[in-house]
Scaffold this active site. Structure first.
Site, PDB file in Angstrom:
ATOM      1  N   GLU A  93       0.813  -1.213   0.000  1.00 53.49           N
ATOM      2  CA  GLU A  93       0.000   0.000   0.000  1.00 53.49           C
ATOM      3  C   GLU A  93       0.848   1.266   0.000  1.00 53.49           C
ATOM      4  O   GLU A  93       0.557   2.217  -0.733  1.00 53.49           O
ATOM      5  CB  GLU A  93      -0.956   0.003   1.197  1.00 53.49           C
ATOM      6  CG  GLU A  93      -2.182  -0.874   1.023  1.00 53.49           C
ATOM      7  CD  GLU A  93      -1.902  -2.347   1.214  1.00 53.49           C
ATOM      8  OE1 GLU A  93      -2.762  -3.173   0.873  1.00 53.49           O
ATOM      9  OE2 GLU A  93      -0.797  -2.677   1.723  1.00 53.49           O
ATOM     10  N   HIS A 132     -10.290  -5.776   9.850  1.00 50.05           N
ATOM     11  CA  HIS A 132     -10.905  -5.504   8.547  1.00 50.05           C
ATOM     12  C   HIS A 132     -12.227  -4.757   8.684  1.00 50.05           C
ATOM     13  O   HIS A 132     -12.998  -4.682   7.731  1.00 50.05           O
ATOM     14  CB  HIS A 132     -11.162  -6.808   7.786  1.00 50.05           C
ATOM     15  CG  HIS A 132      -9.946  -7.610   7.499  1.00 50.05           C
ATOM     16  ND1 HIS A 132      -9.302  -8.351   8.457  1.00 50.05           N
ATOM     17  CD2 HIS A 132      -9.229  -7.776   6.353  1.00 50.05           C
ATOM     18  CE1 HIS A 132      -8.260  -8.950   7.924  1.00 50.05           C
ATOM     19  NE2 HIS A 132      -8.189  -8.616   6.644  1.00 50.05           N
TER      20      HIS A 132
END
Length: 343
Positions: A73, A142
């Site tokens: 990322e 998450h």
């Protein structure tokens, strides 16, 4: 020819479109409209996207416009920020915004602050998008909502759509904006169909960033939410209507800049306020709304303290029954409204 003969042509009717397809339409239309736009992220190209948001785009636009990246990322967000500084308009997909923590230095220190620190000489027209907040059964790492995190930071615009029209209109507006925009979507809404008007089917349809929408008119209490909880508010309003309570439901759509004027006008009318969000309570979006109302002219119209409905102040549990009790449900909103109205 039919118009020349005086025949009346019927306008296209509203259609049902899922949020997933609305986002796909927006990306397709903007990739076609502006050759500077490109999409990058994990599995966005050959696999058609982890959630099939970019379905068909790699085959249509090729390797230079739709780019698969490694699982890094910070790396691909940095590439996207640099590309934006150089004049392109990247759309950077995070597989979930929980993973944007790996790239938060790029989002905040590189993207959000550059225009200010360069005295306006360097624009960073970039969109960071992907699913945010709770999904189903994916536990704490998450399931976090980052609306308050990114909404806290000057230099960013932050949008949080609910319906298909929200998703399409806000994504197109975000791509065309010259500022960095964080677009927080809900994975649980991707497969949900919403009615899309004839206007929203146009390639030029955009929703102005920073403008809320009143989803339901009401007179007794104002419900303010963003993303999936907007739907819960609409459901709660239907339940309460049977008991004679008419709720005004406001879909924020934008977290930053926040359309507090629409909320104020509603509170002046209803004299009661309930905020609803999936994120944690401390320093949350609801806390900001309550503070802004307290500091502004609408405070004098409140007949009772504002009430916040939020996610539980815990990391998201994995077990379904615990997860359900950690996320605001319709019954929680109904309870909060009755509390605000002293019912």
């Amino acid at each position: 020819l039919q118009q020349r003969r005086g025949l009346r042509l019927s306008a296209p009717a509203a259609i049902q479109v899922t949020v997933r397809d609305a986002l796909n339409q927006a990306l397709d239309e903007e990739l076609e409209r502006d050759e500077r736009v490109f999409l990058l992220g994990e599995e966005v190209a050959q696999y058609d996207g982890a959630y099939k948001i970019s379905r068909g785009l790699w085959k249509k636009y090729g390797d230079k416009r739709v780019i698969d990246t490694p699982i890094s990322e910070m790396g691909f967000a940095g590439i996207a920020v640099g590309a934006a500084m150089a004049g392109l308009r990247p759309v950077c997909e995070f597989m979930t915004f929980n993973f944007s923590m790996q790239a938060i230095d790029q989002v905040i220190n590189s993207a959000a602050k550059t225009c200010y620190m360069s005295a306006g000489s360097i624009a960073v027209p970039i969109v960071f998008r992907g699913p945010n907040g709770a999904s189903a059964g994916v536990a704490a790492q998450h399931s976090q909502c980052f609306a308050a995190w990114y909404g806290h930071c000057p230099g960013l615009k932050v949008v949080s759509p609910w319906s298909s029209e929200d998703a399409k209109g806000l994504l197109k507006a975000a791509i065309r904006d010259d500022n960095p925009v964080v677009m927080l979507e809900s994975e649980l809404l991707y497969g949900v169909p919403f009615e899309m008007s004839e206007q929203a089917q146009s390639k030029e349809f955009v929703i102005p960033i920073g403008k809320a929408k009143i989803e339901r008119q009401g007179t007794h209490v104002t419900l303010v939410a963003h993303s999936r909880p907007v739907g819960h508010c609409v459901e709660a309003a239907a339940v309460l209507s049977k008991e004679g309570v008419e709720c005004e439901v406001i879909n924020l759509r934008t977290i930053r800049p926040m359309d507090i004027e629409t909320v104020e006008a509603s509170v002046v009318k209803t004299n009661h306020l309930v905020t609803v969000e999936g994120g944690w309570p401390q320093f949350g979006v609801g806390a900001e709304i309550c503070a802004r109302i307290m500091e502004g002219p609408a405070f004098n119209y409140l007949d009772a303290p504002a009430v916040r409905v939020t996610g539980a102040d815990v990391p998201m549990p994995y077990a379904k029954i615990l997860e359900d009790n950690s996320i605001p449900q319709v019954k929680d909103i109904v309870f909060a409204v009755k509390k605000a109205l002293n019912m």
